[in-house]
Design a protein around this motif. Structure first.
Motif, PDB file in Angstrom:
ATOM      1  N   LYS A  81       0.779  -1.368  -0.066  1.00 30.50           N
ATOM      2  CA  LYS A  81       0.056   0.080   0.005  1.00 30.50           C
ATOM      3  C   LYS A  81       0.915   1.219   0.075  1.00 30.50           C
ATOM      4  O   LYS A  81       2.036   1.399   0.652  1.00 30.50           O
ATOM      5  CB  LYS A  81      -0.952  -0.062   1.335  1.00 30.50           C
ATOM      6  N   GLU A  82       0.367   2.373  -0.403  1.00 34.43           N
ATOM      7  CA  GLU A  82       0.911   3.567  -0.607  1.00 34.43           C
ATOM      8  C   GLU A  82       0.931   4.211   0.896  1.00 34.43           C
ATOM      9  O   GLU A  82      -0.217   4.351   1.216  1.00 34.43           O
ATOM     10  CB  GLU A  82       0.471   4.470  -1.726  1.00 34.43           C
ATOM     11  N   LYS A  83       1.990   5.172   1.170  1.00 39.24           N
ATOM     12  CA  LYS A  83       1.632   5.706   2.344  1.00 39.24           C
ATOM     13  C   LYS A  83       0.856   7.029   2.119  1.00 39.24           C
ATOM     14  O   LYS A  83       0.818   7.337   0.927  1.00 39.24           O
ATOM     15  CB  LYS A  83       3.248   6.434   2.828  1.00 39.24           C
ATOM     16  N   LYS A  84       0.553   7.592   3.076  1.00 35.31           N
ATOM     17  CA  LYS A  84      -0.363   8.883   3.197  1.00 35.31           C
ATOM     18  C   LYS A  84       0.471   9.981   2.507  1.00 35.31           C
ATOM     19  O   LYS A  84       1.482  10.169   2.957  1.00 35.31           O
ATOM     20  CB  LYS A  84      -0.878   9.118   4.551  1.00 35.31           C
ATOM     21  N   LYS A  85      -0.223  10.501   1.392  1.00 35.25           N
ATOM     22  CA  LYS A  85       0.603  11.800   0.951  1.00 35.25           C
ATOM     23  C   LYS A  85      -0.089  13.008   1.784  1.00 35.25           C
ATOM     24  O   LYS A  85      -1.212  12.999   2.208  1.00 35.25           O
ATOM     25  CB  LYS A  85       0.119  11.992  -0.532  1.00 35.25           C
ATOM     26  N   LYS A  86       1.123  13.956   1.974  1.00 37.92           N
ATOM     27  CA  LYS A  86       0.703  15.028   2.699  1.00 37.92           C
ATOM     28  C   LYS A  86       0.272  16.194   1.749  1.00 37.92           C
ATOM     29  O   LYS A  86       0.465  16.404   0.688  1.00 37.92           O
ATOM     30  CB  LYS A  86       1.996  15.381   3.395  1.00 37.92           C
TER      31      LYS A  86
END
Length: 178
Positions: free
Chosen positions: A173-178
């Protein structure tokens, strides 16, 4: 009735099959005892073939015919050539060592996890110290032991590290984008 249950096991050499209250199968790599109830089935061994047929045409026999046939097939395969699984340790802090009949796994915790090897399981280390093979004549015992090792450190789908089987597909899964 399934096609798998009707299938006759062929080319079975150097396999001894004894059925009393338990199923006992021995071969060139070892022996296996299974506690299964074969009172409702005929098991025939002729030369290099093994077949299993139900004694009665009731619901119980139809239900368990394929199951017992698969169990016997796995036992015969196991005593002729080992079942094997490759386990990968992915991450910087992961390491393992073998001492006599114990495995010591370092998985990033403050302590090492120790495992006693069951008598029917064998280990083989690969060149790097991050992965190893486990071998056994019993498929069920091998799966249980592999699960016990994997349970120590669940695979992290965000950081791509943990303990997993070699052929296991894990979607990252991708990390959360800021």
């Amino acid at each position: 009735m399934s096609k798998k249950a009707k299938k006759i096991l062929t080319n079975i050499k150097n396999v001894n099959l004894v059925i009393k209250k338990k199923l006992f199968i021995s071969g060139k790599l070892g022996s296996i005892n299974k506690n299964i109830n074969l009172n409702h089935f005929y098991v025939f061994k002729k030369k290099n073939n093994i077949s299993i047929l139900p004694k009665f045409k009731n619901f119980f026999c139809k239900l368990n015919w394929c199951t017992y046939s698969t169990i016997i097939n796995n036992c015969v395969y196991g005593v002729n050539c080992f079942f094997k699984k490759k386990i990968l340790l992915k991450g910087i802090e992961f390491k393992f060592s073998i001492y006599k009949n114990k495995i010591k796994l370092g998985t990033g915790f403050s302590h090492l996890n120790n495992f006693n090897l069951p008598k029917d399981i064998f280990l083989k280390m690969c060149k790097n110290n991050k992965d190893f093979y486990i071998y056994s004549t019993d498929n069920v015992l091998l799966g249980d032991f592999g699960f016990k090792i994997k349970k120590i450190k669940k695979y992290n789908i965000y950081k791509d590290k943990g303990i997993k089987y070699f052929n296991e597909k894990i979607l990252l899964k991708e990390k959360k984008k800021k």
